[in-house]
Design an enzyme around this catalytic site. Structure first.
Site, PDB file in Angstrom:
ATOM      1  N   SER A  51       0.859  -1.191   0.000  1.00 55.95           N
ATOM      2  CA  SER A  51       0.000   0.000   0.000  1.00 55.95           C
ATOM      3  C   SER A  51       0.894   1.239   0.000  1.00 55.95           C
ATOM      4  CB  SER A  51      -0.878   0.004   1.266  1.00 55.95           C
ATOM      5  OG  SER A  51      -1.486   1.265   1.461  1.00 55.95           O
ATOM      6  N   TYR A  65      -1.910   1.094  10.682  1.00 55.53           N
ATOM      7  CA  TYR A  65      -1.883   0.576   9.311  1.00 55.53           C
ATOM      8  C   TYR A  65      -0.582   0.956   8.602  1.00 55.53           C
ATOM      9  CZ  TYR A  65      -3.695  -0.658   4.680  1.00 55.53           C
ATOM     10  OH  TYR A  65      -3.891  -1.219   3.430  1.00 55.53           O
ATOM     11  N   LYS A  98       2.180  -1.785   7.406  1.00 63.09           N
ATOM     12  CA  LYS A  98       2.490  -1.927   5.988  1.00 63.09           C
ATOM     13  C   LYS A  98       3.956  -1.607   5.699  1.00 63.09           C
ATOM     14  CE  LYS A  98      -1.242  -3.439   3.992  1.00 63.09           C
ATOM     15  NZ  LYS A  98      -1.251  -4.728   3.259  1.00 63.09           N
TER      16      LYS A  98
END
Length: 257
Positions: free
Chosen positions: A136, A149, A153
């Site tokens: 991402s 997050y 990631k």
């Protein structure tokens, strides 16, 4: 990739969105696919289009015992590819307010599971097998409200690089791909956030309103192309990104998208 009778592809998070589209695309390509997720009913819906090629297993990849069950389910197969697709966005909100257990759950799904699921599956993989991490933009750029997050990631991106270098000598290839902003249940969840919890929420609302989200099918096709049709060195040397014009052009030319 030419599939042999005992070849298997494992895809995590195949119950909806990108994972569902990817599992179905691989099955259309002739692969035997094992997909895992926490809920049996969505997995069954994924498999309904090709039950002869799609196997499902209800399991929580954050749980070590369930990861062992996944590895056991691959017994007797040659694992030709693994796609670490499952991921958690939550907890959303300022880092100064993050709940410890929610943080640990995010790390267990987004970081711990790919490390140890790969570890468990390696004995069932041979030279030429591929492992693909779904990455991402959050791995490379901070976003307020997405502390867990972004952190997880970024860690997953480093895991890709370390596993890539360590497994190259064994002929097992590890890659990473960014499928873009995809119209999935995760995006639905993002758009429900308040600006106080996630200041960039308006951007994602406008992407949806303006029809700028990738469909799960297009994003999955880019992921599948990356997994199956890039050369060995191409696959591992860089993170493939659907938003990179050169990468997207190569995909479109090959797949005639």
């Amino acid at each position: 990739m030419k599939w042999q009778d005992n070849d298997l592809v494992l895809v995590t998070g195949g119950g909806s969105g990108l994972g569902r589209a990817l599992v179905r695309g691989l099955a259309r390509d002739g692969a035997q696919v094992l997909t895992v997720g926490r809920r049996a009913e969505p997995l069954g819906e994924t498999a309904s289009v090709a039950p002869e090629r799609i196997r499902t297993l209800s399991a929580d990849i954050a749980n070590p015992e369930d990861r062992a069950r996944i590895v056991d389910a691959a017994q007797g197969w040659r694992v030709r590819a693994v796609v670490h697709n499952a991921g958690l966005l939550d907890p959303v909100g300022p880092l100064r307010e993050v709940d410890l257990e929610a943080w640990r759950q995010a790390m267990a799904v987004n970081v711990e599971a790919p490390v140890f699921l790969t570890q468990g599956l390696l004995p069932r993989m041979e030279r030429g097998s591929r492992i693909l991490h779904i990455s991402s933009g959050a791995a490379h750029k901070p976003s307020m409200g997405w502390g867990a997050y972004c952190t997880s990631k970024a860690a997953l991106f480093m895991i890709y690089q370390v596993y890539r270098d360590e497994l190259w000598r064994d002929g097992i290839l590890v890659g990473s791909v960014r499928p873009g902003v995809v119209d999935t249940p995760m995006q639905d969840h993002i758009r429900t956030q308040t600006p106080e919890r996630f200041p960039a929420v308006d951007r994602f609302i406008k992407l949806k309103q303006n029809g700028q989200l990738h469909t799960p099918e297009d994003a999955a096709d880019f992921v599948q192309w990356t997994l199956l049709e890039t050369g060995d060195k191409q696959f591992i040397e860089q993170e493939w990104n659907i938003s990179d014009e050169d990468h997207a052009q190569r995909w479109r030319e090959t797949r005639q998208v």
